[in-house]
Structures are given as structure tokens and as C-alpha cells.
Design a protein around this motif. Structure first.
Motif, PDB file in Angstrom:
ATOM      1  N   ASP A  60      64.292  -4.815  85.141  1.00  0.00           N
ATOM      2  CA  ASP A  60      63.885  -3.589  85.840  1.00  0.00           C
ATOM      3  C   ASP A  60      65.024  -2.593  86.070  1.00  0.00           C
ATOM      4  N   PRO A  61      65.565  -2.007  85.011  1.00  0.00           N
ATOM      5  CA  PRO A  61      66.619  -1.004  85.210  1.00  0.00           C
ATOM      6  C   PRO A  61      66.048   0.272  85.814  1.00  0.00           C
ATOM      7  N   HIS A  62      66.827   0.942  86.601  1.00  0.00           N
ATOM      8  CA  HIS A  62      66.436   2.218  87.222  1.00  0.00           C
ATOM      9  C   HIS A  62      67.209   3.332  86.522  1.00  0.00           C
ATOM     10  N   PRO A  63      66.601   4.498  86.336  1.00  0.00           N
ATOM     11  CA  PRO A  63      67.311   5.594  85.674  1.00  0.00           C
ATOM     12  C   PRO A  63      68.628   5.968  86.359  1.00  0.00           C
ATOM     13  N   ALA A  64      68.682   5.846  87.680  1.00  0.00           N
ATOM     14  CA  ALA A  64      69.931   6.152  88.388  1.00  0.00           C
ATOM     15  C   ALA A  64      71.026   5.158  88.013  1.00  0.00           C
ATOM     16  N   MET A 121      74.527  -0.743  78.171  1.00  0.00           N
ATOM     17  CA  MET A 121      73.835  -0.613  79.463  1.00  0.00           C
ATOM     18  C   MET A 121      73.246  -1.956  79.899  1.00  0.00           C
ATOM     19  N   GLY A 122      72.639  -2.685  78.958  1.00  0.00           N
ATOM     20  CA  GLY A 122      72.077  -3.992  79.274  1.00  0.00           C
ATOM     21  C   GLY A 122      73.134  -4.973  79.749  1.00  0.00           C
ATOM     22  N   GLU A 123      74.344  -4.808  79.276  1.00  0.00           N
ATOM     23  CA  GLU A 123      75.452  -5.670  79.683  1.00  0.00           C
ATOM     24  C   GLU A 123      76.008  -5.264  81.052  1.00  0.00           C
ATOM     25  N   LEU A 124      76.104  -3.958  81.313  1.00  0.00           N
ATOM     26  CA  LEU A 124      76.785  -3.492  82.521  1.00  0.00           C
ATOM     27  C   LEU A 124      75.884  -3.311  83.739  1.00  0.00           C
ATOM     28  N   ILE A 125      74.614  -3.014  83.562  1.00  0.00           N
ATOM     29  CA  ILE A 125      73.739  -2.772  84.721  1.00  0.00           C
ATOM     30  C   ILE A 125      73.659  -3.981  85.654  1.00  0.00           C
ATOM     31  N   PRO A 126      73.513  -5.224  85.155  1.00  0.00           N
ATOM     32  CA  PRO A 126      73.481  -6.356  86.087  1.00  0.00           C
ATOM     33  C   PRO A 126      74.779  -6.552  86.868  1.00  0.00           C
ATOM     34  N   LYS A 127      75.884  -5.977  86.409  1.00  0.00           N
ATOM     35  CA  LYS A 127      77.169  -6.129  87.089  1.00  0.00           C
ATOM     36  C   LYS A 127      77.410  -5.066  88.156  1.00  0.00           C
ATOM     37  N   LEU A 128      76.474  -4.135  88.331  1.00  0.00           N
ATOM     38  CA  LEU A 128      76.655  -3.069  89.317  1.00  0.00           C
ATOM     39  C   LEU A 128      76.677  -3.632  90.728  1.00  0.00           C
ATOM     40  N   LYS A 129      77.416  -2.963  91.612  1.00  0.00           N
ATOM     41  CA  LYS A 129      77.492  -3.399  93.001  1.00  0.00           C
ATOM     42  C   LYS A 129      76.154  -3.232  93.719  1.00  0.00           C
ATOM     43  N   SER A 130      75.333  -2.300  93.238  1.00  0.00           N
ATOM     44  CA  SER A 130      74.039  -2.061  93.885  1.00  0.00           C
ATOM     45  C   SER A 130      73.067  -3.209  93.642  1.00  0.00           C
ATOM     46  N   ARG A 131      73.376  -4.085  92.707  1.00  0.00           N
ATOM     47  CA  ARG A 131      72.524  -5.243  92.422  1.00  0.00           C
ATOM     48  C   ARG A 131      73.159  -6.495  92.999  1.00  0.00           C
ATOM     49  N   VAL A 132      72.316  -7.359  93.543  1.00  0.00           N
ATOM     50  CA  VAL A 132      72.785  -8.631  94.077  1.00  0.00           C
ATOM     51  C   VAL A 132      72.343  -9.710  93.099  1.00  0.00           C
ATOM     52  N   GLN A 138      65.705  -5.506  96.321  1.00  0.00           N
ATOM     53  CA  GLN A 138      64.326  -5.563  96.788  1.00  0.00           C
ATOM     54  C   GLN A 138      64.256  -4.999  98.198  1.00  0.00           C
ATOM     55  N   VAL A 139      63.194  -4.288  98.483  1.00  0.00           N
ATOM     56  CA  VAL A 139      62.987  -3.755  99.822  1.00  0.00           C
ATOM     57  C   VAL A 139      62.390  -4.867 100.663  1.00  0.00           C
TER      58      VAL A 139
END
Length: 181
Positions: A60-64, A121-132, A138-139
Motif C-alpha cells: 500500500d504505497p501512498h503518493p506522498a 521506490m519498492g526498495e526504499l518506501i518500506p525503509k521510510l521513517k513514516s512506516r513502522v 494504521q489509524v
């Protein structure tokens, strides 16, 4: 004053070199590559729009988040949150990226085409600080909705008054059916 990307004058080149992102009003982005989050989503099937393997994609990648990766890679991009993917128009957002300058030079030395950018992008998005743990944030459900769900007995979403009546009527019919046998 609108600058055309096809013109590619020195002012435009300096503007794109200084910042990774651009305002849509400054530059004609209609010729740039479009990337939708569905291209990267490992949870959907290729028939639903995934363009890379599920192993190389992300959940579930987000455009941001995609725009954040482009900022990190210093690739000129524009985030368009009001646009939707034609196959799945309820999920809004896409980015436009400029992989080649009007002169024919690549904007990033490692990324030469859209597929390489999708892999990165598929490699780096899971490493973002915004993701746990590599998953999207998740809200947390509110306490009121949790207590309502617990009192409904189904363990699912809280029941509305109409749905509760319907459920009671269904249970009553089941009881009458058992009684009749």
C-alpha cells in the motif's frame, strides 16, 4: 509566465537542479512519466495494475511516500493528489516524474527508465521513517468505536440501529425454525 519543458532554457534547468520537486504551474509536466501507487502495490494482482513483481513492490504505497523518495533521489517530480488510477479510481493520487531533461540527459545517474524507478521506490518506501516495520501507518480506532464493536458481539464493525434490528429478526427466525423441527 509558463515555461515549456520542450524549450528547456537555462532558467528551467537551474530551477530543476536546485529543487527536486516543481510546482505544476511553473513547468509543462504533460510529457513527464506518470506513476500511480498501484504500480508498486504488492497486495494487488498484475491484472489490477501492478507493474513490478510482488517481491520487489511494497504494501500500500501512498503518493506522498513516492514523492518523498523522488525528493531523496533528487528527481524532479510533481505530486497530483486529485488524480485517480483509471482501473481503481477510488484511490486518489499519482506523481509525475522527469527522468530525462529536454537535452536528453538523465536526471539521475542510476535511474534510466520508469521500471528502474519503480524498483528503487519498492526498495526504499518500506525503509521510510513514516512506516513502522515496513508497513503503512494504521489509524488507531477510537475507544468509542471499540466499545461499540465489543458490545455488538460480532467482533466486527459497530452495528447501526437498523442493522441491529435486522440481526435480531434473523436470530428470531433461526430460533423459530429450530423450534419447529
Amino acid at each position: 509566465l509558463k515555461l515549456n519543458v520542450g524549450f528547456g532554457g537555462p532558467v528551467l534547468r537551474r530551477r530543476l537542479a536546485m529543487t527536486g520537486s516543481c510546482d505544476p504551474g511553473d513547468v509543462d509536466t504533460s510529457k513527464w512519466n506518470v506513476i500511480y501507487p498501484q504500480y508498486l502495490n504488492s497486495r494487488i494482482k498484475p491484472s489490477e495494475g501492478r507493474r513490478i513483481g510482488a517481491v520487489k513492490g511494497c504494501v500500500d504505497p501512498h503518493p506522498a511516500e513516492m514523492a518523498e523518495i523522488c525528493e531523496f533521489l533528487k528527481i524532479p517530480h510533481v505530486l497530483e493528489m486529485d488524480k485517480g488510477y483509471p482501473r481503481d479510481w477510488l484511490h486518489r493520487g499519482r506523481i509525475r516524474v522527469m527522468l530525462k531533461t529536454p537535452e536528453g540527459n538523465f536526471t539521475h545517474p542510476e535511474i534510466q527508465n520508469k521500471r528502474e524507478l519503480l524498483y528503487k521506490m519498492g526498495e526504499l518506501i518500506p525503509k521510510l521513517k513514516s512506516r513502522v516495520n515496513g508497513l503503512p501507518r494504521q489509524v488507531a480506532p477510537s475507544a468509542a468505536s471499540m466499545s461499540a464493536a465489543a458490545s455488538s458481539g460480532s467482533g466486527g464493525a459497530p452495528l447501526t440501529a437498523k442493522a441491529a434490528k435486522k440481526e435480531a429478526k434473523r436470530e428470531e427466525k433461526k430460533a423459530q425454525k429450530k423450534k419447529g423441527k
